[in-house]
Design a protein around this motif. Structure first.
Motif, short mmCIF file in Angstrom:
data_model
loop_
_atom_site.label_atom_id
_atom_site.label_comp_id
_atom_site.label_asym_id
_atom_site.label_seq_id
_atom_site.Cartn_x
_atom_site.Cartn_y
_atom_site.Cartn_z
N ASP A 309 40.39 45.41 28.82
CA ASP A 309 39.40 44.34 28.66
C ASP A 309 38.10 44.78 29.34
O ASP A 309 37.42 44.00 29.99
N ALA A 310 37.78 46.07 29.15
CA ALA A 310 36.75 46.71 29.96
C ALA A 310 35.39 46.83 29.27
O ALA A 310 34.54 47.58 29.73
N TYR A 311 35.20 46.09 28.15
CA TYR A 311 33.90 46.22 27.50
C TYR A 311 32.79 45.66 28.37
O TYR A 311 31.70 46.22 28.46
N ASN A 312 33.06 44.53 29.03
CA ASN A 312 32.05 43.94 29.91
C ASN A 312 32.73 42.93 30.82
O ASN A 312 33.92 42.64 30.65
N ALA A 313 31.98 42.40 31.78
CA ALA A 313 32.58 41.45 32.72
C ALA A 313 31.52 40.56 33.32
O ALA A 313 30.39 40.97 33.57
N SER A 314 31.92 39.31 33.55
CA SER A 314 31.12 38.31 34.25
C SER A 314 32.11 37.46 35.03
O SER A 314 33.33 37.58 34.82
N PRO A 315 31.66 36.61 35.93
CA PRO A 315 32.62 35.79 36.67
C PRO A 315 33.54 34.98 35.77
O PRO A 315 34.75 34.90 36.02
N ILE A 316 33.01 34.39 34.70
CA ILE A 316 33.84 33.57 33.84
C ILE A 316 34.82 34.42 33.03
O ILE A 316 35.99 34.05 32.87
N SER A 317 34.38 35.58 32.53
CA SER A 317 35.31 36.40 31.74
C SER A 317 36.36 37.05 32.64
O SER A 317 37.49 37.27 32.21
N MET A 318 36.01 37.35 33.89
CA MET A 318 37.01 37.82 34.85
C MET A 318 38.08 36.75 35.06
O MET A 318 39.28 37.04 35.06
N ARG A 319 37.65 35.51 35.22
CA ARG A 319 38.61 34.43 35.43
C ARG A 319 39.51 34.26 34.21
O ARG A 319 40.73 34.11 34.34
N PRO A 405 56.39 54.32 38.98
CA PRO A 405 56.87 55.09 37.82
C PRO A 405 57.57 54.22 36.78
O PRO A 405 57.80 54.66 35.66
N GLN A 406 57.91 52.99 37.14
CA GLN A 406 58.68 52.11 36.24
C GLN A 406 57.76 51.44 35.21
O GLN A 406 56.55 51.65 35.19
N ALA A 407 58.37 50.62 34.36
CA ALA A 407 57.60 49.88 33.35
C ALA A 407 56.58 48.97 34.04
O ALA A 407 56.89 48.30 35.03
N LYS A 408 55.37 48.97 33.52
CA LYS A 408 54.31 48.21 34.18
C LYS A 408 53.25 47.77 33.17
O LYS A 408 53.13 48.33 32.08
N ALA A 409 52.50 46.75 33.56
CA ALA A 409 51.35 46.28 32.78
C ALA A 409 50.12 46.38 33.68
O ALA A 409 50.15 45.96 34.84
N ILE A 410 49.03 46.95 33.12
CA ILE A 410 47.83 47.20 33.91
C ILE A 410 46.63 46.56 33.22
O ILE A 410 46.31 46.89 32.08
N LEU A 411 45.98 45.63 33.92
CA LEU A 411 44.77 45.01 33.41
C LEU A 411 43.56 45.79 33.90
O LEU A 411 43.42 46.04 35.10
N LEU A 412 42.68 46.16 32.97
CA LEU A 412 41.45 46.88 33.31
C LEU A 412 40.26 45.99 32.95
O LEU A 412 40.09 45.59 31.80
N LYS A 413 39.44 45.66 33.95
CA LYS A 413 38.32 44.75 33.70
C LYS A 413 37.14 45.13 34.59
O LYS A 413 37.29 45.35 35.79
N GLY A 414 35.95 45.20 34.00
CA GLY A 414 34.73 45.50 34.74
C GLY A 414 33.56 45.55 33.78
O GLY A 414 33.73 45.55 32.56
N SER A 415 32.36 45.58 34.31
CA SER A 415 31.18 45.67 33.45
C SER A 415 31.13 47.01 32.74
O SER A 415 31.74 48.00 33.18
N ARG A 416 30.40 47.06 31.64
CA ARG A 416 30.37 48.25 30.79
C ARG A 416 30.00 49.49 31.57
O ARG A 416 30.53 50.57 31.35
N GLY A 417 29.06 49.34 32.50
CA GLY A 417 28.62 50.49 33.27
C GLY A 417 29.70 51.09 34.16
O GLY A 417 29.58 52.25 34.59
N MET A 418 30.77 50.36 34.42
CA MET A 418 31.84 50.86 35.28
C MET A 418 32.86 51.71 34.52
O MET A 418 33.64 52.43 35.12
N LYS A 419 32.91 51.59 33.20
CA LYS A 419 33.78 52.42 32.34
C LYS A 419 35.23 52.42 32.84
O LYS A 419 35.86 53.48 33.00
#
Length: 426
Positions: A309-319, A405-419
């Motif tokens: 979900d790393a295209y962009n981020a703001s306080p509301i979209s982070m929430r 090393p086990q099964a996991k889910a990873i959320l990626l979130k930040g503003s576009r400039g953070m890539k």
């Protein structure tokens, strides 16, 4: 593109011109019979465009004498005027979408639904400003019936400019958040800037989030979870398989997650109804949805699920992202990787601290943060037992590999400039 070719002949008093088959601003994409619009540094590639047999070139910095080159005072103004004339002569229906969050997803949903019956175009990539929007309009073909346009902004007057160019028949404001506070200072100003679309669209063709404090005050159609909304969402269910909702007594399934995406989907459903699509057609559109990448995009790598979900981020979209992540994948290790949010102005550290407090409150095993703003927020936070700050994304990748090393889910979130998508392995 016969209509566009005829417009060009009349507008610039051309005796003859080869029929335009493609409009480009990037000289690398020029083919025979292209219209090349040279904007800014594009003027340096006029000779290349001629060599590639472009039909016509519009430029504002050319000293040669090739009759294929039309010299104008301002190429940006020229593309805007041409787009407006083309839009009017084609007679397409224009749907304009603005808002702090959810514009792209809502655009993709509406396009997918309406494409079940109509010939449609939509904004691609980030072509949502005073250059990208008219360029998108110039991608229309003579047989197209609807165009779905995303309208971006960072200051006053920009939505007004985009509406003057596109003359929207229908409008959507998804929400009012804290994006662009570096320039607009207050959420009230964000509302004023976004609502510049209102004077261009009839109230019965303007759809807004009725649960939004600012938007519910507008004379428009409202959709949301509240009983005060004209279109009320009920029976909302969110699971690993997607969301379910009921709207206007009809039940729908969507391969997305989150209350915010349920609202985006409802806006698409209502727009489908406004264009007289049946419930079956609307559901087919929801089922064939192809989202623009990096909007809560699920990517599986072995036993690891990345939520990109790393295209962009703001306080509301982070929430939104954190609340959705809270409900999903609770049968495995969950890691939230959060990068800085940009363009938030003088209170940026306060907003970052609030995001970390929210992250601390959800079902998550670890929270990794990246960027100088996240670091400052982390350092003043009282409860940091789940949180670790990293100054290098490779360190984050290594920590995930070695510790989980086990099964996991990873959320990626930040503003576009953070890539933040660079953390995805492979």
């Amino acid at each position: 593109m016969k209509v566009l070719t005829e417009i060009l002949k009349r507008k610039y008093n051309l005796n003859s011109v080869e029929e335009i088959s493609k409009v480009v601003m990037d000289s690398r994409k020029i083919e025979k019979n292209s219209l090349f619009i040279a904007i800014n540094s594009g003027n340096n590639y006029i000779e290349e465009a001629l060599a590639k047999e472009a039909s016509l070139i519009i430029a504002d910095n050319y000293s040669g004498d090739n009759e294929k080159v039309i010299v104008v005072e301002d190429s940006v103004l020229a593309i805007q005027e041409l787009a407006l004339q083309y839009r009017n002569e084609l007679g397409v229906k224009v749907i304009g979408i603005t808002g702090s969050n959810g514009k792209t997803t809502t655009k993709d949903i509406i396009y997918s639904i309406l494409s079940q019956r109509y010939r449609c175009k939509k904004t691609e990539g980030n072509y949502n400003n005073h250059i990208g929007l008219p360029f998108t309009i110039l991608q229309l073909e003579d047989s197209d019936e609807i165009i779905v346009l995303e309208m971006g902004m960072s200051s006053f007057g920009e939505i007004d400019t985009l509406c003057k160019i596109s003359q929207p028949n229908y409008g959507i404001i998804t929400n009012i958040g804290d994006s662009h506070l570096e320039f607009l200072k207050t959420r009230e100003n964000v509302f004023k800037a976004k609502s510049e679309i209102v004077k261009y669209v009839d109230s019965d063709k303007l759809l807004v989030c009725g649960d939004d404090f600012y938007l519910k005050s507008l004379n428009s159609l409202t959709v949301g979870y509240g009983a005060n909304c004209k279109y009320q969402i009920t029976d909302f269910v969110d699971s690993d398989n997607g969301i379910e909702l009921t709207l206007d007594s009809n039940h729908y399934n969507v391969r997305l997650n989150g209350e915010h995406n349920c609202l985006n989907s409802a806006m698409g459903i209502i727009m489908g109804e406004r264009f007289n699509l049946s419930c079956d057609e609307i559901q087919r559109g929801l089922g064939s949805l192809n989202l623009t990448p990096m909007r809560f995009q699920k990517i599986e790598k072995g036993e690891t699920i990345y939520i990109n979900d790393a295209y962009n981020a703001s306080p509301i979209s982070m929430r939104y992202s954190l609340e959705t992540f809270d409900r999903l994948y609770n049968d495995r290790v969950k890691i939230a990787v959060l990068g800085d949010m940009l363009e938030l102005g003088e209170d940026e550290i306060k907003y970052h601290r609030e995001v970390l407090e929210k992250a601390n409150s959800i079902k998550v095993d670890k929270i990794y943060v990246y960027g100088p703003r996240m670091k400052k927020a982390y350092e003043i936070l009282e409860d940091t037992k789940l949180i670790t700050h990293f100054s290098d994304k490779e360190q984050i990748k290594a920590e995930i590999r070695e510790s989980f090393p086990q099964a996991k889910a990873i959320l990626l979130k930040g503003s576009r400039g953070m890539k933040m998508e660079e953390i995805i392995e492979g």
